[in-house]
Design an enzyme around this catalytic site. Structure first.
Site, PDB file in Angstrom:
ATOM      1  CB  CYS A  69     -35.133   3.573 -46.772  1.00 41.40           C
ATOM      2  SG  CYS A  69     -33.948   2.299 -47.199  1.00 41.40           S
ATOM      3  CG  HIS A  74     -36.637   2.993 -42.972  1.00 39.12           C
ATOM      4  ND1 HIS A  74     -37.169   1.992 -43.755  1.00 39.12           N
ATOM      5  CD2 HIS A  74     -35.291   2.934 -43.142  1.00 39.12           C
ATOM      6  CE1 HIS A  74     -36.190   1.358 -44.367  1.00 39.12           C
ATOM      7  NE2 HIS A  74     -35.037   1.900 -44.006  1.00 39.12           N
ATOM      8  CG  ASN A  95     -34.087  -1.689 -44.771  1.00 38.39           C
ATOM      9  OD1 ASN A  95     -35.032  -1.309 -45.452  1.00 38.39           O
ATOM     10  ND2 ASN A  95     -33.046  -0.922 -44.500  1.00 38.39           N
TER      11      ASN A  95
HETATM   12  O1  UT7 Z   1     -32.402   1.781 -44.818  1.00 40.78           O
HETATM   13  C1  UT7 Z   1     -31.112   2.213 -44.596  1.00 40.78           C
HETATM   14  C2  UT7 Z   1     -30.239   1.066 -44.951  1.00 40.78           C
HETATM   15  N1  UT7 Z   1     -29.125   0.765 -44.140  1.00 40.78           N
HETATM   16  C3  UT7 Z   1     -29.101   0.749 -42.784  1.00 40.78           C
HETATM   17  O2  UT7 Z   1     -30.016   1.100 -42.104  1.00 40.78           O
HETATM   18  C4  UT7 Z   1     -27.854   0.221 -42.153  1.00 40.78           C
HETATM   19  C5  UT7 Z   1     -27.565   0.829 -40.822  1.00 40.78           C
HETATM   20  N2  UT7 Z   1     -26.427   0.118 -40.211  1.00 40.78           N
HETATM   21  C6  UT7 Z   1     -26.598  -1.031 -39.560  1.00 40.78           C
HETATM   22  O3  UT7 Z   1     -27.709  -1.514 -39.400  1.00 40.78           O
HETATM   23  C7  UT7 Z   1     -25.362  -1.675 -38.958  1.00 40.78           C
HETATM   24  O4  UT7 Z   1     -24.240  -0.846 -39.189  1.00 40.78           O
HETATM   25  C8  UT7 Z   1     -25.076  -3.091 -39.519  1.00 40.78           C
HETATM   26  C9  UT7 Z   1     -26.132  -4.077 -39.030  1.00 40.78           C
HETATM   27  C10 UT7 Z   1     -25.047  -3.085 -41.040  1.00 40.78           C
HETATM   28  C11 UT7 Z   1     -23.744  -3.609 -39.036  1.00 40.78           C
HETATM   29  O5  UT7 Z   1     -23.702  -3.615 -37.611  1.00 40.78           O
HETATM   30  P1  UT7 Z   1     -22.462  -2.963 -36.834  1.00 40.78           P
HETATM   31  O6  UT7 Z   1     -22.721  -3.156 -35.407  1.00 40.78           O
HETATM   32  O7  UT7 Z   1     -22.308  -1.555 -37.354  1.00 40.78           O
HETATM   33  O8  UT7 Z   1     -21.261  -3.897 -37.281  1.00 40.78           O
HETATM   34  P2  UT7 Z   1     -19.898  -3.509 -38.010  1.00 40.78           P
HETATM   35  O9  UT7 Z   1     -20.132  -3.140 -39.438  1.00 40.78           O
HETATM   36  O10 UT7 Z   1     -19.147  -2.545 -37.136  1.00 40.78           O
HETATM   37  O11 UT7 Z   1     -19.141  -4.894 -37.967  1.00 40.78           O
HETATM   38  C12 UT7 Z   1     -18.700  -5.467 -36.737  1.00 40.78           C
HETATM   39  C13 UT7 Z   1     -18.078  -6.816 -37.042  1.00 40.78           C
HETATM   40  C14 UT7 Z   1     -17.036  -6.762 -38.166  1.00 40.78           C
HETATM   41  O12 UT7 Z   1     -16.012  -7.678 -37.825  1.00 40.78           O
HETATM   42  P3  UT7 Z   1     -14.617  -7.120 -37.222  1.00 40.78           P
HETATM   43  O13 UT7 Z   1     -14.078  -6.188 -38.261  1.00 40.78           O
HETATM   44  O14 UT7 Z   1     -14.997  -6.427 -35.948  1.00 40.78           O
HETATM   45  O15 UT7 Z   1     -13.834  -8.368 -37.035  1.00 40.78           O
HETATM   46  C15 UT7 Z   1     -17.792  -7.297 -39.358  1.00 40.78           C
HETATM   47  O16 UT7 Z   1     -16.948  -7.900 -40.302  1.00 40.78           O
HETATM   48  O17 UT7 Z   1     -19.083  -7.725 -37.472  1.00 40.78           O
HETATM   49  C16 UT7 Z   1     -18.683  -8.317 -38.708  1.00 40.78           C
HETATM   50  N3  UT7 Z   1     -19.889  -8.642 -39.472  1.00 40.78           N
HETATM   51  C17 UT7 Z   1     -20.589  -9.768 -39.310  1.00 40.78           C
HETATM   52  N4  UT7 Z   1     -20.406 -10.822 -38.494  1.00 40.78           N
HETATM   53  C18 UT7 Z   1     -21.313 -11.827 -38.563  1.00 40.78           C
HETATM   54  C19 UT7 Z   1     -20.500  -7.866 -40.415  1.00 40.78           C
HETATM   55  N5  UT7 Z   1     -21.590  -8.510 -40.863  1.00 40.78           N
HETATM   56  C20 UT7 Z   1     -21.659  -9.690 -40.205  1.00 40.78           C
HETATM   57  C21 UT7 Z   1     -22.553 -10.764 -40.240  1.00 40.78           C
HETATM   58  N6  UT7 Z   1     -22.346 -11.806 -39.400  1.00 40.78           N
HETATM   59  N7  UT7 Z   1     -23.626 -10.787 -41.056  1.00 40.78           N
END
Ligand code: UT7
Length: 312
Positions: free
Chosen positions: A113, A239, A269
């Site tokens: 990115c 970004h 993104n």
């Molecule tokens: O350009 C660089 C590219 N990447 C990035 O910038 C990514 C940076 N990271 C992020 O933006 C965030 O970490 C995410 C948006 C990817 C995820 O958000 P988070 O607040 O870190 O969520 P998490 O991974 O801690 O997941 C929390 C919960 C999990 O469930 P449990 O284990 O707490 O029961 C996930 O399974 O949310 C669940 N989950 C979802 N629920 C509904 C993960 N994806 C989804 C979804 N819908 N799409």
């Protein structure tokens, strides 16, 4: 010392809009979760467009706005991780479509990115040695082709699009840039072309923490390099990865969120394309005025980071 001056920008987005509700039909997710965790409401997924088509459309718009003809270009760079084919590079395909001069080198940069910022600094370094002082820089992605649409942790985040800028190496133009990489494979990676599936894999939390720690430090280093204060920057163009990252970076930098441009809600993104797309929208909305200070900041797979500070 020569710096870069942006003469014109352009963008191209696929026509197909995919909403959060559309994705909820395929994976277990919902609009409220996606909006609250990321700020994303919709994104574009190409249905027929190729990366080359989007890149050429964005490039043509940038050249037109810059008032620069293809024959005046001395360098053509494309930043992408999702090319149409392994070789020739999208940059060479743009070269072909736009009939660029043969002594205008064209190649791709793969820096995740942060790719567009790597392209800017590469152009700043190379242009003084090229046959002509203008470069065409394109950041473009068709991330939908490397995203697993059954993986809810990634398919909600990414989108397709291309942004372009025509830049000119200009004597005395203010230009400060910093690039770096914390070599890391696990946080964000995808298999190369020819591997099926070549999907993106991501440790979202790790990338999130990397961005929140690295970007404010990078901004501070850039300001120190320029001998300037954060309040002297008119626009921060970060970004577009997640609204919460924008918020967190602004808070840590003690800069009002309003000075960070944001369009993540509409496109998700788009990796190397987010910064040139943002610059083009800002120019179109007349948010950017001559003489204003802009700081662009990026982070992504690699794990790469990069920033550039210049005057509009
Ligand atoms: O350009 C660089 C590219 N990447 C990035 O910038 C990514 C940076 N990271 C992020 O933006 C965030 O970490 C995410 C948006 C990817 C995820 O958000 P988070 O607040 O870190 O969520 P998490 O991974 O801690 O997941 C929390 C919960 C999990 O469930 P449990 O284990 O707490 O029961 C996930 O399974 O949310 C669940 N989950 C979802 N629920 C509904 C993960 N994806 C989804 C979804 N819908 N799409």
């Amino acid at each position: 010392m020569n710096g870069l001056h942006i003469l014109g920008t352009g963008r191209a987005l696929p026509a197909n809009i995919v909403t959060n509700d559309d994705l909820a039909l395929r994976v277990e997710t919902n609009d409220a979760w996606i909006v609250s965790r990321t700020g994303i409401r919709e994104r574009r997924f190409a249905t027929g467009e190729t990366l080359t088509q989007l890149a050429v459309e964005a490039a043509r718009a940038a050249l037109e706005r810059a008032g620069v003809s293809p024959q005046e270009l001395g360098l053509c760079l494309t930043a992408t991780v999702s090319p149409d084919c392994a070789t020739p590079s999208p940059a060479c395909l743009i070269h072909q479509k736009l009939h660029l001069p043969e002594d205008c080198p064209a190649f791709d940069l793969s820096a995740g990115c942060t790719g567009f910022l790597y392209a800017m600094e590469t152009a700043a370094a190379m242009l003084p040695r090229m046959a002509r002082p203008c470069a065409l820089l394109v950041g473009g992605e068709l991330l939908s082709r490397i995203t697993d649409m059954d993986d809810r942790s990634t398919c909600i985040l990414f989108g397709d699009g291309a942004g372009a800028a025509v830049v000119k190496s200009t004597e005395g133009a203010p230009w400060h840039a910093l690039l770096g990489t914390r070599g890391n494979r696990e946080a964000l990676w995808a298999a190369g072309p020819g591997n099926h599936p070549a999907y993106l894999h991501m440790n979202g939390q790790e990338v999130f923490q990397f961005a929140l720690k690295t970007v404010p430090e990078l901004a501070r280093s850039l300001l120190d390099k320029a001998g300037m204060d954060r309040d002297q920057i008119d626009w921060y163009v970060l970004h577009q990865a997640n609204h919460r990252i924008l918020e967190g970076v602004a808070k840590r930098m003690k800069v009002p969120l309003e000075r960070f441009y944001e369009n993540i809600g509409r496109y998700g993104n788009t990796s190397a394309a987010t910064i040139p797309i943002a610059l083009d929208e800002m120019a179109e909305q007349e948010l950017l005025r001559p003489g204003q200070w802009i700081m662009c900041l990026g982070f992504g797979a690699g794990l790469t980071w990069g920033g550039a500070m210049f005057r509009w």
